[in-house]
Enzyme design. Structure first.
Site, PDB file in Angstrom:
ATOM      1  N   ARG A 179       0.829  -1.208   0.000  1.00  0.00           N
ATOM      2  CA  ARG A 179       0.000   0.000   0.000  1.00  0.00           C
ATOM      3  C   ARG A 179       0.862   1.258   0.000  1.00  0.00           C
ATOM      4  NH1 ARG A 179      -1.080   4.977   2.112  1.00  0.00           N
ATOM      5  NH2 ARG A 179      -0.709   4.218   4.237  1.00  0.00           N
ATOM      6  N   ASN A 224       9.877   4.607   2.264  1.00  0.00           N
ATOM      7  CA  ASN A 224       9.838   4.062   3.619  1.00  0.00           C
ATOM      8  C   ASN A 224      11.191   3.451   3.972  1.00  0.00           C
ATOM      9  OD1 ASN A 224       6.738   3.956   4.350  1.00  0.00           O
ATOM     10  ND2 ASN A 224       6.898   3.250   2.240  1.00  0.00           N
ATOM     11  N   CYS A 280       4.285   9.513  -0.221  1.00  0.00           N
ATOM     12  CA  CYS A 280       2.917  10.027  -0.274  1.00  0.00           C
ATOM     13  C   CYS A 280       2.738  10.883  -1.513  1.00  0.00           C
ATOM     14  CB  CYS A 280       2.627  10.858   0.986  1.00  0.00           C
ATOM     15  SG  CYS A 280       0.988  11.620   0.963  1.00  0.00           S
ATOM     16  N   HIS A 308       9.894   7.397   7.267  1.00  0.00           N
ATOM     17  CA  HIS A 308      10.451   7.502   5.922  1.00  0.00           C
ATOM     18  C   HIS A 308      11.912   7.913   6.041  1.00  0.00           C
ATOM     19  CE1 HIS A 308       6.775   7.268   3.258  1.00  0.00           C
ATOM     20  NE2 HIS A 308       6.266   7.234   4.472  1.00  0.00           N
TER      21      HIS A 308
END
Length: 316
Positions: free
Chosen positions: A21, A255, A246, A215
């Site tokens: 995701r 990440n 994002c 992140h």
């Protein structure tokens, strides 16, 4: 969500795999539902027991997340594995319930400007909507995680108040959050801030499970993960290959990588329950599917000090 998550059977924080995701949502190449299921299967085979599998968002806003229902319908359901879905509104919650997720992850952004770009509403409006969504999830027997995004800094408003984040956590826990996730969405946090914020949130939401999402945008993500583990975070988010970001935050890059985080924790004598070699292989595979060289380093450097199955701690 069972509160045993707070004391999972790991000698250290557990890992929530977010590549399917949060990892894929900002990539230029969109993977098909079957490719995303393949990624999830590889994560589970490596030992992941909590996987953020899908996002129930509008496909025009985040096309990489289209087909959430198909992904959920194709997933294997091995015992002990829990799949979560991102939910941002009541419509997303309806879809999540129909798809059979084990957990929902609802996001409240700590800053109004970013919240309106991310969800179309301000912070307080998003928090008010959370109560109804949490109530619905509770009634359906679905676990309830509340992520406070931009908890360490906002791309539009600058520094984020620690007191304001702790207050959001308090309200969120009082209105149904079993787990509070502190997210450094744009990668601006530092270890001392992680320690302070976890302490402040624990004081305001003592019953909630605490989890952190970092992140590595400015190369502090792994140091922050160490600080979170030391401060008692029960879970850490990470992404195979270190992909992610994002789409609504400028320069919000990847990440922290699952394989690199596992190596780091093991060198500290902690066991997150993920097989290092399998995770590294999955990250390398993901890079080939996406057509990129992933940021993770373990797939290139390999484990130390030796072949698979040997110790990764220097004192053994």
């Amino acid at each position: 969500m069972d509160n045993s998550l707070a004391t999972a059977a790991f000698a250290g924080p557990g890992i929530v795999e977010v590549a399917p995701r949060d990892g894929l949502q900002n990539e230029a190449r969109t993977l098909s539902p079957t490719q995303r299921v393949d990624l999830i299967d590889r994560a589970v085979a490596a030992g992941a027991r909590r996987v953020e599998a899908v996002a129930f968002v509008h496909p025009l806003r985040v096309p990489q997340m289209a087909g959430a229902e198909e992904v959920m319908s194709l997933l294997k359901r091995p015992p002990g594995v829990r799949y979560s879905g991102l939910v941002l509104n009541a419509r997303g919650m309806e879809r999540a319930c129909a798809s059979g997720v084990h957990e929902i992850n609802y996001v409240v952004v700590a800053g109004d400007s970013f919240s309106r770009r991310n969800q179309g509403v301000g912070t307080r409006e998003a928090l008010a909507a959370w109560e109804g969504i949490a109530s619905r999830a509770h009634g359906e027997g679905i676990g309830r995680s509340l992520t406070i995004a931009a908890a360490f800094g906002c791309p539009f408003e600058g520094e984020t108040s620690e007191a304001a984040v702790a207050e959001l956590a308090r309200i969120g826990a009082e209105t149904g959050a079993e787990e509070i996730v502190l997210a450094d969405t744009i990668g601006v946090g530092a270890p001392d801030a992680v320690t302070r914020l976890l302490t402040a949130v624990r004081e305001q939401a003592p019953e909630a499970v605490l989890r952190c999402h970092f992140h590595n945008t400015r190369n502090t993500g792994y140091a922050n993960a160490v600080a979170a583990a030391a401060a008692g975070a029960a879970w850490l988010d990470s992404s195979l290959g270190g992909i992610g970001g994002c789409p609504f935050a400028p320069a919000a890059t990847g990440n922290i990588a699952t394989e690199d985080l596992v190596y780091l924790l093991r060198r500290m004598g902690l066991e997150p329950g993920i097989d290092l070699e399998s995770a590294a292989a999955a990250g390398t595979w993901l890079g080939s599917v996406l057509g990129i060289e992933v940021p993770a380093l373990l797939g290139r450097a390999g484990p130390f000090p030796g072949p698979a199955g040997s110790s990764t701690r220097g004192d053994e």
